[in-house]
Motif scaffolding. Sequence first.
Motif, short mmCIF file in Angstrom:
data_model
loop_
_atom_site.label_atom_id
_atom_site.label_comp_id
_atom_site.label_asym_id
_atom_site.label_seq_id
_atom_site.Cartn_x
_atom_site.Cartn_y
_atom_site.Cartn_z
N ARG A 151 -24.95 -21.51 -1.56
CA ARG A 151 -23.74 -21.97 -2.26
C ARG A 151 -23.15 -20.90 -3.16
O ARG A 151 -21.93 -20.71 -3.22
CB ARG A 151 -24.05 -23.22 -3.08
CG ARG A 151 -24.35 -24.45 -2.24
CD ARG A 151 -24.94 -25.56 -3.09
NE ARG A 151 -23.99 -26.12 -4.02
CZ ARG A 151 -23.17 -27.12 -3.76
NH1 ARG A 151 -23.20 -27.70 -2.56
NH2 ARG A 151 -22.35 -27.60 -4.66
N GLU A 152 -24.00 -20.18 -3.89
CA GLU A 152 -23.50 -19.21 -4.86
C GLU A 152 -22.86 -17.99 -4.20
O GLU A 152 -22.10 -17.25 -4.84
CB GLU A 152 -24.61 -18.76 -5.81
CG GLU A 152 -25.72 -17.95 -5.15
CD GLU A 152 -26.83 -18.80 -4.55
OE1 GLU A 152 -27.87 -18.24 -4.16
OE2 GLU A 152 -26.64 -20.04 -4.47
N ARG A 153 -23.12 -17.76 -2.92
CA ARG A 153 -22.53 -16.62 -2.20
C ARG A 153 -21.46 -17.06 -1.21
O ARG A 153 -20.91 -16.25 -0.47
CB ARG A 153 -23.62 -15.85 -1.45
CG ARG A 153 -24.59 -15.12 -2.37
CD ARG A 153 -25.77 -14.56 -1.60
NE ARG A 153 -25.35 -13.89 -0.37
CZ ARG A 153 -26.14 -13.70 0.68
NH1 ARG A 153 -27.39 -14.14 0.66
NH2 ARG A 153 -25.69 -13.07 1.75
N ARG A 154 -21.15 -18.35 -1.21
CA ARG A 154 -20.29 -18.87 -0.15
C ARG A 154 -18.85 -18.41 -0.28
O ARG A 154 -18.18 -18.13 0.73
CB ARG A 154 -20.37 -20.40 -0.15
CG ARG A 154 -19.98 -21.02 1.18
CD ARG A 154 -20.41 -22.46 1.26
NE ARG A 154 -21.87 -22.58 1.37
CZ ARG A 154 -22.51 -23.73 1.29
NH1 ARG A 154 -21.85 -24.85 1.07
NH2 ARG A 154 -23.82 -23.76 1.41
N ALA A 155 -18.33 -18.32 -1.50
CA ALA A 155 -16.93 -17.90 -1.66
C ALA A 155 -16.73 -16.49 -1.11
O ALA A 155 -15.75 -16.23 -0.41
CB ALA A 155 -16.53 -17.96 -3.13
N GLY A 156 -17.66 -15.58 -1.44
CA GLY A 156 -17.54 -14.22 -0.92
C GLY A 156 -17.63 -14.17 0.58
O GLY A 156 -16.89 -13.44 1.24
N ALA A 157 -18.55 -14.97 1.16
CA ALA A 157 -18.71 -14.99 2.62
C ALA A 157 -17.48 -15.57 3.30
O ALA A 157 -16.99 -15.03 4.30
CB ALA A 157 -19.95 -15.78 3.00
N LEU A 158 -16.94 -16.66 2.75
CA LEU A 158 -15.73 -17.26 3.34
C LEU A 158 -14.52 -16.35 3.14
O LEU A 158 -13.59 -16.35 3.96
CB LEU A 158 -15.47 -18.63 2.72
CG LEU A 158 -16.45 -19.73 3.13
CD1 LEU A 158 -16.29 -20.96 2.26
CD2 LEU A 158 -16.27 -20.10 4.60
N GLY A 159 -14.54 -15.56 2.07
CA GLY A 159 -13.46 -14.60 1.87
C GLY A 159 -13.39 -13.56 2.97
O GLY A 159 -12.33 -13.02 3.27
N VAL A 371 -9.19 -19.05 -0.57
CA VAL A 371 -10.65 -18.89 -0.48
C VAL A 371 -11.34 -19.91 -1.37
O VAL A 371 -12.35 -20.51 -0.98
CB VAL A 371 -11.07 -17.46 -0.87
CG1 VAL A 371 -12.59 -17.34 -0.91
CG2 VAL A 371 -10.52 -16.45 0.14
N SER A 372 -10.81 -20.14 -2.57
CA SER A 372 -11.43 -21.10 -3.49
C SER A 372 -11.33 -22.52 -2.93
O SER A 372 -12.29 -23.30 -3.03
CB SER A 372 -10.76 -21.03 -4.86
OG SER A 372 -10.93 -19.75 -5.45
N LEU A 376 -14.47 -24.91 -2.03
CA LEU A 376 -14.60 -26.26 -2.59
C LEU A 376 -14.81 -27.29 -1.48
O LEU A 376 -15.60 -28.22 -1.65
CB LEU A 376 -13.35 -26.60 -3.40
CG LEU A 376 -13.20 -25.88 -4.75
CD1 LEU A 376 -11.82 -26.14 -5.34
CD2 LEU A 376 -14.29 -26.33 -5.71
N VAL A 377 -14.11 -27.12 -0.35
CA VAL A 377 -14.33 -28.03 0.78
C VAL A 377 -15.78 -27.95 1.23
O VAL A 377 -16.45 -28.99 1.45
CB VAL A 377 -13.39 -27.68 1.95
CG1 VAL A 377 -13.77 -28.47 3.21
CG2 VAL A 377 -11.94 -27.98 1.58
#
Length: 448
Positions: A151-159, A371-372, A376-377
């Motif tokens: 979860r804590e790395r998900r934003a960067g990965a989805l980016g 990305v955010s 969140l989704v």
Amino acid sequence: MSVPRGATVPGEAGGGDPVAPRGALAIVVAIVFVDLLGFGIVIPILPFYVRSFAVSDVFIGLLAASYSVMQFLSAPYLGRLSDSRGRRPVLVLSLAGNTAAWAVFGLAGELGDSFGLGVGVGTLFAARMLAGAMGGNIATAQAYIADVTPRERRAGALGLIGASFSLGFIFGPALGGLLASDPTVAVASDILPAVVPANRFSLPSFGAAFLSLLALLGALFFLPEPDRTRTSRRTTLVGQFREALADDDLRGLVVAFFLVSVAFSGIQVMFIPFAADVYGYDAAQTALLLTYIGVLGVVNQGVLVGRLARRYDEALLAIVGASVLVVALGSLPFSPNLGSVLPALAGLEGAVVALLGVLALLSFGNSLLTVSLTTLVSKRASAEGQGTAFGVTQGAGSLGRTVGPPAMAALYALAAYWSPFVAGALLVVPIVALLVGGARARGLLDPT
């Protein structure tokens, strides 16, 4: 669909972070990039391809809308299918469909010459509708990344998915221009069999098909299926949207995806006419601006957003991104006026400096927001329902991309040149309100 507050889901905090198969993240991002590179190849030739059939420019808009409508209808289904049958099979299916769609698209001109205008134009639409139906693979790729990323790395990965989009739009059009050039067409005519058409429209299409085939082979031979719990729930398209809109955690996100897609897709379509009419830019100059935006998108989504997400909550970043987007959209049509108070910089007039600055804000706000929202989704959906959740939000975005371009084009033509940009800014204001309300409900903002 969502995770009850305080509960844990398989593969997440409390139940162990997901462990990515070796290299899986890099492979799925590479697959998305190659597929989108193929999409970018056709961008420069698509309007001229339609005009080669001697039909109205209205068909250009209809062709774009046919893609988005099919993506709207298919993305939720493909997302749910990936939850039940697996991410890898759905990616393979969609890439195979894209390969076929681009190949058929390249044959439309020959079929039109042989069997008549109706068959040629019908082939164009059939190919784009098939590609739209397969376009839900982005939601599956997003779900795959959520499966294999903590979860804590998900934003960067989805980016990285967003960065792949931007890279595809940087390199794709250049490659498409090369494939459509007279020297390339001449060489291809000498090499290819007589039954394979070689012209400035077919070669970019076949190039896109070849890249989709490469992505397909990459998925077949190198992409493992993530280890996760599968679901077998059957829900109709309407049922999936009804459930998402009834879910307190997802309702605002679905609405936000729709609104931002209406605003941003419309602005993307009308930016080139704006640059031509207000700044007097030709095709080459507007292409440089699009490249500039693409490079900014790579930096923002591939690097900056991930770093910010490690320090700040995604809900707060989404609020900042939406607020910046409101300012940028509202300022864009008035950049020449803003430039009148700015000095020249590096040989650029103040109006150009203002335009580049506003576009930088636009890219930053859009990158931070999209990305955010995607992160969140992912965090608000259960581990078993990632594909369904991404499919619904992707479908909402596709519906917005169906509505946005014709609506903004009508405003530009019938009202004033600045009206679509201001309308886009106003559409993002409710997103700010939704995000602020959600952040307050979770105690992220002090209501006082």
